[in-house]
Motif scaffolding. Structure first.
Motif, PDB file in Angstrom:
ATOM      1  N   CYS A 114       7.501 -23.250   0.152  1.00  0.00           N
ATOM      2  CA  CYS A 114       7.166 -21.864  -0.191  1.00  0.00           C
ATOM      3  C   CYS A 114       5.768 -21.624   0.341  1.00  0.00           C
ATOM      4  N   GLY A 115       5.609 -20.724   1.261  1.00  0.00           N
ATOM      5  CA  GLY A 115       4.268 -20.429   1.764  1.00  0.00           C
ATOM      6  C   GLY A 115       3.828 -21.408   2.820  1.00  0.00           C
ATOM      7  N   LYS A 122      -5.676 -20.986  -1.396  1.00  0.00           N
ATOM      8  CA  LYS A 122      -4.642 -20.444  -2.264  1.00  0.00           C
ATOM      9  C   LYS A 122      -3.313 -21.165  -2.080  1.00  0.00           C
ATOM     10  N   THR A 123      -3.309 -22.200  -1.234  1.00  0.00           N
ATOM     11  CA  THR A 123      -2.114 -23.001  -1.033  1.00  0.00           C
ATOM     12  C   THR A 123      -2.314 -24.381  -1.644  1.00  0.00           C
ATOM     13  N   GLU A 145      13.981 -21.931  -7.053  1.00  0.00           N
ATOM     14  CA  GLU A 145      12.959 -21.107  -6.405  1.00  0.00           C
ATOM     15  C   GLU A 145      12.247 -20.207  -7.397  1.00  0.00           C
ATOM     16  N   LYS A 193       8.266 -19.864  -8.179  1.00  0.00           N
ATOM     17  CA  LYS A 193       7.644 -18.543  -8.046  1.00  0.00           C
ATOM     18  C   LYS A 193       6.884 -18.165  -9.316  1.00  0.00           C
ATOM     19  N   GLU A 253       3.630 -19.844  -9.183  1.00  0.00           N
ATOM     20  CA  GLU A 253       2.770 -19.177  -8.205  1.00  0.00           C
ATOM     21  C   GLU A 253       2.166 -17.891  -8.761  1.00  0.00           C
ATOM     22  N   GLN A 254       2.982 -17.140  -9.463  1.00  0.00           N
ATOM     23  CA  GLN A 254       2.494 -15.874 -10.018  1.00  0.00           C
ATOM     24  C   GLN A 254       1.463 -16.097 -11.122  1.00  0.00           C
ATOM     25  N   TYR A 265      -1.611 -19.657  -6.934  1.00  0.00           N
ATOM     26  CA  TYR A 265      -1.447 -20.563  -5.793  1.00  0.00           C
ATOM     27  C   TYR A 265      -0.065 -20.406  -5.176  1.00  0.00           C
ATOM     28  N   THR A 266       0.010 -20.618  -3.881  1.00  0.00           N
ATOM     29  CA  THR A 266       1.285 -20.695  -3.176  1.00  0.00           C
ATOM     30  C   THR A 266       1.637 -22.166  -2.985  1.00  0.00           C
ATOM     31  N   LYS A 300       3.432 -25.227  -1.245  1.00  0.00           N
ATOM     32  CA  LYS A 300       4.051 -25.721  -0.019  1.00  0.00           C
ATOM     33  C   LYS A 300       4.578 -27.127  -0.298  1.00  0.00           C
TER      34      LYS A 300
END
Length: 367
Positions: free
Chosen positions: A25-26, A44-45, A58, A62, A65-66, A70-71, A73
């Motif tokens: 993701c990202g 931010k990753t 997923e 998510k 992340e929200q 952070y995103t 990976k």
């Protein structure tokens, strides 16, 4: 999966049946300055390095992340042994922030090489004490699973023979030429089964046990995929391949997976678990030393032992949660089994003896 599966309990079965894993993701930011530099922008990753069996819903990732900003990976790197080797080779300049997938058969190797930065994850108090093997918190327990002999229920019902339940049973005449196992030198479940015999019979007795098992016709193949989906008569894949071995070394989570992906879905699992043959794997994650996004890595570790992620794991990776508050899905409680007394060998003992045990096993059983 591959012949060198270092999988967490049962995830290989999902892969073999066509489950698609979430790969990323990202994206990463290769230009981030080292952590600690005053003018370094905060990345931010957050990158999770893992073996190929990592999988998560997923929507659950998510949500993290929200909430965190952070995103995520996910960088997959083959089986856990290969993935760990890469992190040891890149020690201090890791490819990511968190490593997921080192289990108790490889734990001492990872700790001895100093690839992790200690961090006591938030929520660690909810993790059951028996899973917390590193008191310095260099790694955090994430999941557990049991490597066990599985049996074909239909075969034993037809033959009117009780399926074996213990390691001792497997050397009895009525089970001659029925068991297939994986090579301990090339397969995670194969190594786990060897360790189960070490745990049961000790340093002085495991070789004698394997001599008896060999005399009783045990078959050895390279890896789990071949053993379970080709040679084992009880699995969906084995039936198609006309496998003729009704006993196989697999996972305690395999019967629920056979139900989940059965076409049509059966009311009961076609396979059972010999509960007295098991070795428990505990899988860990750790903050990589030199991580570019240390704060993001800490947040991710906190998330991996959160109730949300812990309850997401069973139907994605077919492993058991390690926290007290996480509930198993009905599929597991209805079709799975709880292994009360798995065999155990300490990570330190495994690290000290693994290579010589595997060499001795190979000389005794394969050559």
């Amino acid at each position: 999966m591959s012949t060198t599966t270092k999988k967490i309990a049962g995830a290989a079965l999902a892969a073999a049946l066509g489950v698609t894993a979430l790969s990323a993701c990202g994206g990463g930011d290769a230009k981030d300055k080292p952590a600690g530099a005053s003018d370094a922008p905060k990345s931010k990753t957050v990158t999770l390095v893992s073996h190929d069996s990592f999988n998560a819903t997923e929507a659950v990732l998510k949500e993290f992340e929200q909430q965190s900003g952070y995103t995520v990976k996910v960088l997959k790197s083959g089986d856990a042994g290969a993935a760990l080797n890469q992190e040891i080779l890149t020690k201090g300049s890791p490819r990511g922030d968190v490593f997921f997938g080192v289990d108790n058969t490889l734990l001492s190797r990872a700790l001895d090489n100093g690839i992790f930065t200690p961090y006591e994850a938030k929520g660690l108090g909810e993790v059951k004490p028996e899973f917390q093997l590193d008191k310095e918190h260099r790694v955090t327990p994430i999941d557990s699973g049991d490597i066990c002999v599985n049996y074909d229920k239909a075969y034993f019902a037809e033959k009117k023979i009780a399926p074996p339940q213990t390691l001792d049973d497997l050397v009895k005449p009525e089970y001659k030429n029925l068991l297939v196992t994986e090579n301990a030198a090339t397969s995670s479940p194969g190594l786990g089964f060897l360790l189960a015999s070490v745990g049961k019979y000790g340093e002085e007795g495991w070789k004698d046990y394997w001599s008896k098992l060999k005399a009783n016709g045990v078959e050895v193949v390279d890896g789990w995929e071949q053993a379970y989906n080709e040679r084992f008569s009880g699995s969906a894949g084995g039936k198609k391949a006309k496998g003729d071995r009704p006993l196989v070394v697999s996972y305690a989570s395999s019967p629920p997976v056979e139900v989940l992906y059965g076409e049509p879905q059966p009311a009961e699992a076609p396979t059972g678990v010999s509960t007295g043959t098991c070795f428990r794997q505990i899988e860990f994650a750790g903050l990589l030393k030199g991580a570019k996004n240390e704060e993001g890595g800490k947040a991710l570790l906190d998330f991996l032992i959160s109730k949300k992620f812990q309850e997401d794991m069973p139907l994605n990776m077919f492993v058991n949660p390690v926290t007290k508050d996480a509930a198993l899905p009905e599929l597991f409680t209805k079709h799975g089994v709880v292994i009360e007394k798995p065999e155990n060998v300490t990570p330190e003992t495994i690290a000290k003896n693994r290579e010589q045990w595997v060499k001795a096993w190979t000389s005794l059983v394969v050559k």
